[in-house]
Design a protein around this motif. Structure first.
Motif, PDB file in Angstrom:
ATOM      1  N   ARG A 116      -9.539  44.022  34.117  1.00 49.81           N
ATOM      2  CA  ARG A 116      -9.473  45.415  34.631  1.00 49.81           C
ATOM      3  C   ARG A 116      -8.103  45.949  33.832  1.00 49.81           C
ATOM      4  O   ARG A 116      -8.207  47.128  33.549  1.00 49.81           O
ATOM      5  CB  ARG A 116      -9.439  45.472  36.097  1.00 49.81           C
ATOM      6  N   GLN A 161     -10.467  36.591  41.698  1.00 45.52           N
ATOM      7  CA  GLN A 161      -9.626  37.665  41.657  1.00 45.52           C
ATOM      8  C   GLN A 161      -8.600  38.077  40.557  1.00 45.52           C
ATOM      9  O   GLN A 161      -8.549  39.071  40.300  1.00 45.52           O
ATOM     10  CB  GLN A 161      -9.126  37.464  43.014  1.00 45.52           C
ATOM     11  N   ALA A 162      -7.758  37.083  40.202  1.00 47.48           N
ATOM     12  CA  ALA A 162      -6.889  37.385  39.449  1.00 47.48           C
ATOM     13  C   ALA A 162      -7.460  37.580  37.944  1.00 47.48           C
ATOM     14  O   ALA A 162      -7.064  38.210  37.123  1.00 47.48           O
ATOM     15  CB  ALA A 162      -5.806  35.944  39.021  1.00 47.48           C
ATOM     16  N   ALA A 165      -1.417  44.655  41.574  1.00 44.01           N
ATOM     17  CA  ALA A 165      -2.778  43.656  41.568  1.00 44.01           C
ATOM     18  C   ALA A 165      -2.326  42.157  41.971  1.00 44.01           C
ATOM     19  O   ALA A 165      -2.886  41.408  42.161  1.00 44.01           O
ATOM     20  CB  ALA A 165      -2.886  43.264  39.988  1.00 44.01           C
ATOM     21  N   THR A 174      -9.601  31.738  41.821  1.00 46.60           N
ATOM     22  CA  THR A 174      -9.041  32.938  41.418  1.00 46.60           C
ATOM     23  C   THR A 174      -9.901  33.734  40.452  1.00 46.60           C
ATOM     24  O   THR A 174      -9.086  34.143  39.500  1.00 46.60           O
ATOM     25  CB  THR A 174      -7.730  32.885  41.068  1.00 46.60           C
ATOM     26  N   MET A 196      -1.237  33.282  44.954  1.00 43.64           N
ATOM     27  CA  MET A 196      -2.670  33.101  44.585  1.00 43.64           C
ATOM     28  C   MET A 196      -2.935  31.503  44.380  1.00 43.64           C
ATOM     29  O   MET A 196      -4.116  31.077  44.430  1.00 43.64           O
ATOM     30  CB  MET A 196      -3.133  33.894  43.318  1.00 43.64           C
ATOM     31  N   GLU A 235     -10.201  38.922  37.258  1.00 40.38           N
ATOM     32  CA  GLU A 235     -10.979  40.112  37.174  1.00 40.38           C
ATOM     33  C   GLU A 235      -9.920  41.168  37.152  1.00 40.38           C
ATOM     34  O   GLU A 235      -9.995  42.175  36.397  1.00 40.38           O
ATOM     35  CB  GLU A 235     -11.671  40.250  38.531  1.00 40.38           C
ATOM     36  N   ALA A 236      -8.825  41.040  37.719  1.00 38.43           N
ATOM     37  CA  ALA A 236      -7.632  41.820  37.635  1.00 38.43           C
ATOM     38  C   ALA A 236      -7.057  42.014  36.151  1.00 38.43           C
ATOM     39  O   ALA A 236      -6.935  43.125  35.733  1.00 38.43           O
ATOM     40  CB  ALA A 236      -6.606  41.628  38.648  1.00 38.43           C
TER      41      ALA A 236
END
Length: 388
Positions: free
Chosen positions: A11, A4-5, A40, A2, A54, A7-8
């Motif tokens: 951000r 993705q998580a 997100a 993850t 996730m 990075e979210a």
């Protein structure tokens, strides 16, 4: 996960930070932050991939929570409650379910709740009560079975996200047998009343108000489908009750260092050796606490419930709570009186960080638990008062 998580979370953190002062000042709930979390997909962080989530590990949760807390500790703290609910539900394997006697229909109901989380629903925790704290064995909220389902009646305090969540994990004792403590996922709506009581020193944006219940929920809202699992789960998964807070307060400590550095550089104070030394010590102690949290999380993923794992879980909560408070106090002193004005990030972070030692299990309780373990006793059972 993850990447993705993570990075979210990185951000979103600056957005949360930009809104934090207003919500702290007003004691208002950060609705926009939770809209961002939903968009997100982070409400599905701990939901298994098979159910649309996730499928994050506990270590991955800890990394995400730390980053969110660098933006706004209050937002990260409420998110922690949702992650605790979904993480504990998602961690019930087929083997554990069989050992606990969880019926197939209860697993199906659990999967529906987790799928809803992956699709954007989020859950709060309604456990603590006045006079009992978070000790499950001392609760007064009662439930009983009726023809319509389970009727729950009682009052909860420190319910973070009260009035905003889609559902509430409610711990209650059986009216028929006071030794039996069970948990229910109660949907928001009729039968729940929020009493605005939260006007606190720190974490002012969590909306941790009192929640009054006089509600009947369907039979499938009894988590696990078996009465009396709450105390068992607390001992099997202490990381969600104890160490999940730790990652949040590591993030708060790191945010305090970041805010202090910005303040000191802007005022040309970075050349003072005493100032640099304070930030250096703060950086080292925060890094040490973060390593302990990471080690605890790694062990939770590798050997959940193991005796040595649990020691690391309690160490993580103790060190994160005390470190956050000490770091925030030290860097505030380095920054000087101007940083104590209302609205300054360091003033807010100082107050937020002070709450870390107070969340259950408090730092004194953690230290006592670890002391009993070091002396060769059973820290879950030895002592004058029950842990849960």
């Amino acid at each position: 996960m993850t990447v993705q998580a993570l990075e979210a979370a990185r951000r979103l953190a600056p957005r949360f930070a930009a809104r934090a002062a207003e919500h702290d000042r007003d004691g208002s709930f950060p609705i926009e932050d939770f809209r961002d979390l939903r968009e997100a997909g982070l409400f599905g962080l701990m939901v298994p991939r098979a159910l649309g989530g996730m499928g994050a590990s506990f270590a991955e949760y800890a990394a995400v929570a730390t980053e969110l807390a660098r933006g706004n500790g209050a937002t990260a703290l409420v998110f922690n409650m949702h992650a605790s609910v979904t993480g504990a539900l998602g961690a019930v394997t087929e083997e554990l379910a069989e050992a606990l006697g969880v019926p197939d229909e209860a697993l199906a109901a659990r999967d529906r709740l987790l799928t809803a989380a992956a699709q954007g629903s989020w859950y709060a925790v309604a456990m603590s009560e006045r006079g009992a704290g978070a000790r499950l064995s001392q609760l007064t909220t009662a439930y009983q079975e009726t023809d319509e389902g389970w009727h729950l009646k009682g009052s909860k305090t420190f319910c973070s996200g009260a009035g905003h969540a889609d559902g509430y994990l409610v711990a209650a004792r059986s009216a028929a047998d006071q030794s039996v403590v069970s948990q229910f996922l109660v949907p928001a709506g009729d039968g729940l009343t929020v009493e605005p009581t939260w006007d606190s020193l720190g974490m002012r944006a969590t909306s941790s108000h009192d929640l009054h219940l006089d509600v009947t929920v369907p039979t499938d809202r009894l988590l696990g489908g078996v009465e009396g699992l709450a105390l068992v789960v607390a001992q099997l998964m202490p990381h969600w009750l104890v160490a999940s807070y730790a990652a949040v307060y590591v993030g708060v400590a790191r945010a305090a260092i970041d805010a202090a550095a910005e303040h000191l550089n802007a005022r040309n104070l970075a050349g003072l050796p005493a100032v640099r030394a304070r930030l250096g010590r703060a950086d080292a102690t925060t890094a040490a606490a973060q390593l302990v949290v990471a080690e605890a999380a790694r062990r939770v993923d590798d050997a959940p419930g193991d005796e040595e794992t649990n020691r690391w879980v309690w160490r993580a909560k103790l060190l994160a709570g005390t470190t956050a408070a000490e770091v925030a106090a030290s860097v505030l002193e380095a920054a000087g009186t101007s940083a104590t004005r209302r609205g300054h990030p360091l003033e807010r972070l100082y107050r937020d960080a002070r709450c870390g030692s107070l969340h259950p299990a408090t730092s004194d309780v953690c230290a006592d638990w670890l002391g009993i373990a070091a002396l060769g006793g059973d820290p879950d059972r030895d002592g004058l008062a029950p842990r849960w």
